[in-house]
Design a protein around this motif. Structure first.
Motif, mmCIF file in Angstrom:
data_model
loop_
_atom_site.group_PDB
_atom_site.id
_atom_site.type_symbol
_atom_site.label_atom_id
_atom_site.label_comp_id
_atom_site.label_asym_id
_atom_site.label_seq_id
_atom_site.Cartn_x
_atom_site.Cartn_y
_atom_site.Cartn_z
ATOM 1 N N PRO A 151 0.841 -1.205 0.000
ATOM 2 C CA PRO A 151 0.000 0.000 0.000
ATOM 3 C C PRO A 151 0.873 1.251 0.000
ATOM 4 O O PRO A 151 1.986 1.253 0.528
ATOM 5 N N ASP A 152 0.363 2.290 -0.614
ATOM 6 C CA ASP A 152 1.120 3.535 -0.712
ATOM 7 C C ASP A 152 1.103 4.233 0.644
ATOM 8 O O ASP A 152 0.094 4.808 1.053
ATOM 9 N N GLU A 187 5.668 -2.254 7.694
ATOM 10 C CA GLU A 187 5.402 -3.684 7.800
ATOM 11 C C GLU A 187 6.692 -4.503 7.906
ATOM 12 O O GLU A 187 6.668 -5.631 8.407
ATOM 13 N N THR A 188 7.819 -3.942 7.456
ATOM 14 C CA THR A 188 9.079 -4.689 7.493
ATOM 15 C C THR A 188 9.509 -4.969 8.925
ATOM 16 O O THR A 188 9.937 -6.079 9.246
ATOM 17 N N GLY A 217 -4.580 -6.943 4.039
ATOM 18 C CA GLY A 217 -3.678 -7.887 3.394
ATOM 19 C C GLY A 217 -2.272 -7.894 3.943
ATOM 20 O O GLY A 217 -1.393 -8.539 3.358
ATOM 21 N N TRP A 218 -2.035 -7.234 5.066
ATOM 22 C CA TRP A 218 -0.658 -7.150 5.567
ATOM 23 C C TRP A 218 -0.082 -8.516 5.881
ATOM 24 O O TRP A 218 1.128 -8.732 5.707
ATOM 25 N N ARG A 219 -0.924 -9.442 6.338
ATOM 26 C CA ARG A 219 -0.412 -10.787 6.648
ATOM 27 C C ARG A 219 0.107 -11.485 5.396
ATOM 28 O O ARG A 219 1.069 -12.259 5.462
ATOM 29 N N ASP A 220 -0.513 -11.214 4.260
ATOM 30 C CA ASP A 220 -0.082 -11.842 3.009
ATOM 31 C C ASP A 220 1.268 -11.306 2.535
ATOM 32 O O ASP A 220 1.910 -11.923 1.680
#
Length: 253
Positions: A151-152, A187-188, A217-220
């Motif tokens: 995501p941006d 997320e990193t 969708g962060w888990r993906d």
């Protein structure tokens, strides 16, 4: 960083003296600690002095992790990331562009587009090193790089090496040590924390998500973000991590 020694200052405060893993490693860590501290979000040791190869900082008191501390840590980590960075790959102010992640070199080269920057600066350099060492083949990772997408979001202020060993618990708070700080995608940090496990991780992530909701969708995307630390570990420690890195690359399709 290597060669850890404990000492006491003249005023009685306990400190840790650490020697750098390579050229300017101590300076990079000192700049990273100060940059993280400037966000006033998560406790970090105060830096007392730094020279070409040695860093002196406060020693974190030993304690046990708790659910309450984990929730405070999750909220604090969200605030740390929100403090931001000038660009993806931006080094901390006064920090060297040629930095380190653990014992591995890490270049801080700014970029505006996260997928292309992540591929060029955080994945492919370590792929090339691993290929030269006969540990991996490049093709699966090159295909993975073509599929990077997030995501941006603006660049976050990352710890950059957020594995369990770099989170210390004093009985009330979680402290951050040994950063490879730079601007990146938030997320990193969370993906690296999940890769090597952490006490009360579900509470950390839940508190983070309540403070700064994660994008759908962060888990993906966890495997994509874990490519960087897995490749660093492959370069440093060999074949035992190569299979995990390959699996993460293949998980992107």
């Amino acid at each position: 960083m290597t060669d850890l020694t404990e000492a006491v200052l003249d005023d009685g405060r306990p400190v840790v003296v650490k020697r750098g893993a390579g050229p300017r490693a101590a300076a990079a860590e000192a700049a990273g600690l100060r940059w993280l501290a400037a966000a006033a979000a998560v406790p970090v040791p105060e830096v007392h002095s730094c020279d070409d190869d040695r860093l002196v900082m406060d020693r974190v008191p030993a304690g046990r992790p708790s659910a309450a501390a984990a929730e405070r840590f999750g909220r604090g980590l969200a605030r740390l990331h929100a403090a931001g960075a000038p660009a993806f790959g931006a080094a901390p102010p006064d920090g060297p562009a040629d930095a380190w992640i653990g014992l591995a070199p890490m270049a801080n080269v700014p970029g505006d587009d996260w997928p292309s920057w992540y591929a060029a600066q955080r994945v492919l350099p370590y792929v090339r090193t691993a290929v030269d060492a006969g540990l991996l083949e490049a093709a699966p990772f090159e295909r993975a790089c073509s599929r990077f997408s997030v995501p941006d979001e603006p660049p976050a202020r990352l710890h950059g090496d957020l594995w369990n060993g770099n989170v210390l618990w004093d009985g009330r708070e979680a402290w951050l040590i040994d950063p490879a700080a730079h601007g990146g995608h938030r997320e990193t940090d969370l993906a690296m924390l999940r890769l090597f496990g952490c006490p009360h991780l579900d509470r950390i992530v839940a508190a983070y998500d309540e403070t700064a909701p994660l994008a759908e969708g962060w888990r993906d995307r966890i495997g994509m973000h874990q490519l960087f630390p897995l490749l660093v570990h492959t370069v440093l420690f060999g074949q035992s991590y190569a299979g995990q890195a390959l699996a993460a690359a293949r998980s992107l399709g």
